[in-house]
Scaffold this motif. Structure first.
Motif, PDB file in Angstrom:
ATOM      1  N   ILE A   1      -9.692   2.582 -17.190  1.00 18.63           N
ATOM      2  CA  ILE A   1      -8.936   2.813 -15.900  1.00 18.63           C
ATOM      3  C   ILE A   1      -8.899   1.479 -15.303  1.00 18.63           C
ATOM      4  CG2 ILE A   1      -8.840   4.030 -13.640  1.00 18.63           C
ATOM      5  CD1 ILE A   1     -10.350   6.188 -14.852  1.00 18.63           C
ATOM      6  N   PRO A   2      -7.647   0.885 -14.782  1.00 22.41           N
ATOM      7  CA  PRO A   2      -7.655  -0.258 -14.113  1.00 22.41           C
ATOM      8  C   PRO A   2      -7.883  -0.181 -12.582  1.00 22.41           C
ATOM      9  CG  PRO A   2      -5.508   0.613 -14.711  1.00 22.41           C
ATOM     10  CD  PRO A   2      -6.336   1.458 -15.111  1.00 22.41           C
ATOM     11  N   PHE A   3      -8.299  -1.303 -12.102  1.00 21.63           N
ATOM     12  CA  PHE A   3      -8.597  -1.382 -10.569  1.00 21.63           C
ATOM     13  C   PHE A   3      -7.407  -2.372 -10.096  1.00 21.63           C
ATOM     14  CE2 PHE A   3     -12.531  -0.852 -13.093  1.00 21.63           C
ATOM     15  CZ  PHE A   3     -13.053   0.259 -12.121  1.00 21.63           C
ATOM     16  N   VAL A   4      -7.094  -1.875  -8.748  1.00 23.58           N
ATOM     17  CA  VAL A   4      -6.451  -2.703  -7.853  1.00 23.58           C
ATOM     18  C   VAL A   4      -7.096  -2.742  -6.966  1.00 23.58           C
ATOM     19  CG1 VAL A   4      -3.959  -3.071  -6.537  1.00 23.58           C
ATOM     20  CG2 VAL A   4      -3.929  -2.082  -9.073  1.00 23.58           C
TER      21      VAL A   4
ATOM     22  N   ALA B   1      -7.585   9.023 -16.513  1.00 23.12           N
ATOM     23  CA  ALA B   1      -7.385   8.238 -17.522  1.00 23.12           C
ATOM     24  C   ALA B   1      -6.320   8.526 -18.553  1.00 23.12           C
ATOM     25  CB  ALA B   1      -8.902   7.835 -18.501  1.00 23.12           C
TER      26      ALA B   1
ATOM     27  N   GLY C   1      -4.628   4.251 -12.214  1.00 19.08           N
ATOM     28  CA  GLY C   1      -5.681   3.293 -12.070  1.00 19.08           C
ATOM     29  C   GLY C   1      -6.389   3.769 -10.673  1.00 19.08           C
ATOM     30  N   ILE C   2      -7.240   3.022  -9.964  1.00 24.02           N
ATOM     31  CA  ILE C   2      -7.937   3.258  -9.081  1.00 24.02           C
ATOM     32  C   ILE C   2      -7.868   2.356  -8.095  1.00 24.02           C
ATOM     33  CG2 ILE C   2     -10.387   3.174  -8.317  1.00 24.02           C
ATOM     34  CD1 ILE C   2     -11.177   4.892 -10.463  1.00 24.02           C
ATOM     35  N   ASP C   3      -7.728   2.444  -6.651  1.00 21.86           N
ATOM     36  CA  ASP C   3      -7.471   1.746  -5.645  1.00 21.86           C
ATOM     37  C   ASP C   3      -9.042   1.508  -5.205  1.00 21.86           C
ATOM     38  OD1 ASP C   3      -6.758   0.967  -2.920  1.00 21.86           O
ATOM     39  OD2 ASP C   3      -7.433   2.900  -1.903  1.00 21.86           O
TER      40      ASP C   3
ATOM     41  N   ASP D   1       0.908   5.218  -9.189  1.00 22.70           N
ATOM     42  CA  ASP D   1       0.288   4.365 -10.406  1.00 22.70           C
ATOM     43  C   ASP D   1      -1.231   4.387 -10.430  1.00 22.70           C
ATOM     44  OD1 ASP D   1      -0.220   2.253  -8.726  1.00 22.70           O
ATOM     45  OD2 ASP D   1       0.681   0.789 -10.060  1.00 22.70           O
ATOM     46  N   ARG D   2      -1.571   4.801  -9.102  1.00 21.41           N
ATOM     47  CA  ARG D   2      -3.272   4.905  -8.659  1.00 21.41           C
ATOM     48  C   ARG D   2      -3.679   5.868  -7.711  1.00 21.41           C
ATOM     49  NH1 ARG D   2      -0.857   0.033  -7.118  1.00 21.41           N
ATOM     50  NH2 ARG D   2      -1.140  -0.517  -5.095  1.00 21.41           N
TER      51      ARG D   2
ATOM     52  N   ILE E   1      -9.639  -7.989 -12.367  1.00 21.82           N
ATOM     53  CA  ILE E   1      -9.233  -7.612 -11.078  1.00 21.82           C
ATOM     54  C   ILE E   1      -8.636  -8.597 -10.691  1.00 21.82           C
ATOM     55  CG2 ILE E   1      -9.739  -7.034  -8.740  1.00 21.82           C
ATOM     56  CD1 ILE E   1     -12.014  -5.071  -9.788  1.00 21.82           C
TER      57      ILE E   1
ATOM     58  N   ALA F   1     -14.306   1.929 -15.510  1.00 25.40           N
ATOM     59  CA  ALA F   1     -13.912   0.825 -16.482  1.00 25.40           C
ATOM     60  C   ALA F   1     -14.202   1.211 -17.789  1.00 25.40           C
ATOM     61  CB  ALA F   1     -15.002  -0.325 -16.045  1.00 25.40           C
TER      62      ALA F   1
END
Length: 270
Positions: A242-245, A207, A212-214, A173-174, A2, A238
């Motif tokens: 899945i990426p996190f922002v 996924a 991604g996820i906020d 994108d999320r 992150i 994770a």
């Protein structure tokens, strides 16, 4: 990993339920907190046919203000060239209004850097009801659907179904505050394990689509929530890659970057 120098969920004076704090105040607060990347994600205008069910009718920016919002953010970029300032929107997933939402916003897609897809309403017997306006309106939702857990299940199920639409055309994108109903969770007895199946299906759908996820710290500022939105799904997310922002979901300037230190100290999924 992150990026703790990035706040990916910010509102502006164009928000009808926000503050009049100027855009420059958000940027100055970010600079004071060492944040280098800011994405402004004002609530996108809603389709003309949609009737806002919130008591104050203040869920989103008016469509006629969208060009002014875009120009204000473009001007802000020119004022702070050393910062990574991004022009975005928080787009509402409205069951039954998907095509209209895409058609309304797609003419502006070229000027957008990145956007969030969020759900603030749930469809119940043909009527869209607000999720996070107030405890009173949320309790109506609970009574109509049957229980807090039933609301969570329907929230996840609706959003998973909504991801069938081509939101990438709007630079999504999320997914924003993936478990927004927990804003009021301290008023109800519930067990997350009872909504695990619906939660897992949503995460798997995300996924597969590459969304991604906020990781949204606003929940820390909500006394009936007490935790960041998405923190309880973070380990499973994770595991799916899945990426996190990080996002503060700030509606006032002083909340830019709020709660990021808490995430940095407690997040075991980093």
């Amino acid at each position: 990993m992150i990026d703790f120098t990035r706040d990916g969920h910010l509102h502006t004076p164009f928000c009808p339920h926000g503050s009049t704090d100027p855009l420059q105040a958000y940027v100055e607060q970010a600079l004071a907190r060492g944040i280098k990347t800011l994405t402004f994600t004002e609530h996108a205008p809603l389709p003309a046919r949609f009737q806002d069910p919130t008591p104050d009718k203040d869920s989103a920016m008016a469509f006629e203000l969208l060009p002014d919002y875009i120009e204000a953010l473009q001007s802000l970029k020119r004022t702070y060239p050393a910062l990574d300032l991004r022009l975005g929107l928080e787009i509402d997933y409205l069951p039954g209004y998907e095509a209209e939402t895409l058609a309304l916003l797609e003419p502006y897609a070229d000027v957008l850097d990145e956007t969030i897809l969020s759900q603030h309403f749930i469809l119940v017997d043909g009527e869209l009801l607000p999720v996070d306006f107030s405890l009173e309106t949320f309790h109506v939702l609970v009574e109509r659907i049957g229980s807090f857990e039933a609301v969570m299940k329907q929230y996840y199920t609706a959003l998973a179904a909504g991801l069938a639409f081509p939101w990438e055309r709007l630079k999504v994108d999320r997914i924003g505050h993936i478990d927004l109903p927990i804003k009021y969770q301290s008023n109800y007895v519930w067990d997350r394990s009872n909504v695990q199946a619906e939660q897992s299906r949503l995460l798997q759908t995300m996924a597969a689509r590459g969304f991604g996820i906020d990781l949204n710290t606003a929940g820390l500022r909500k006394p009936e929530c007490g935790q960041p939105y998405a923190i309880e799904v973070a380990s499973d997310a994770a595991g799916l890659g899945i990426p996190f922002v990080l996002g503060s979901d700030a509606h006032i300037a002083k909340d830019v970057g709020a709660g990021f230190e808490s995430i940095q100290k407690k997040a075991t999924f980093l």
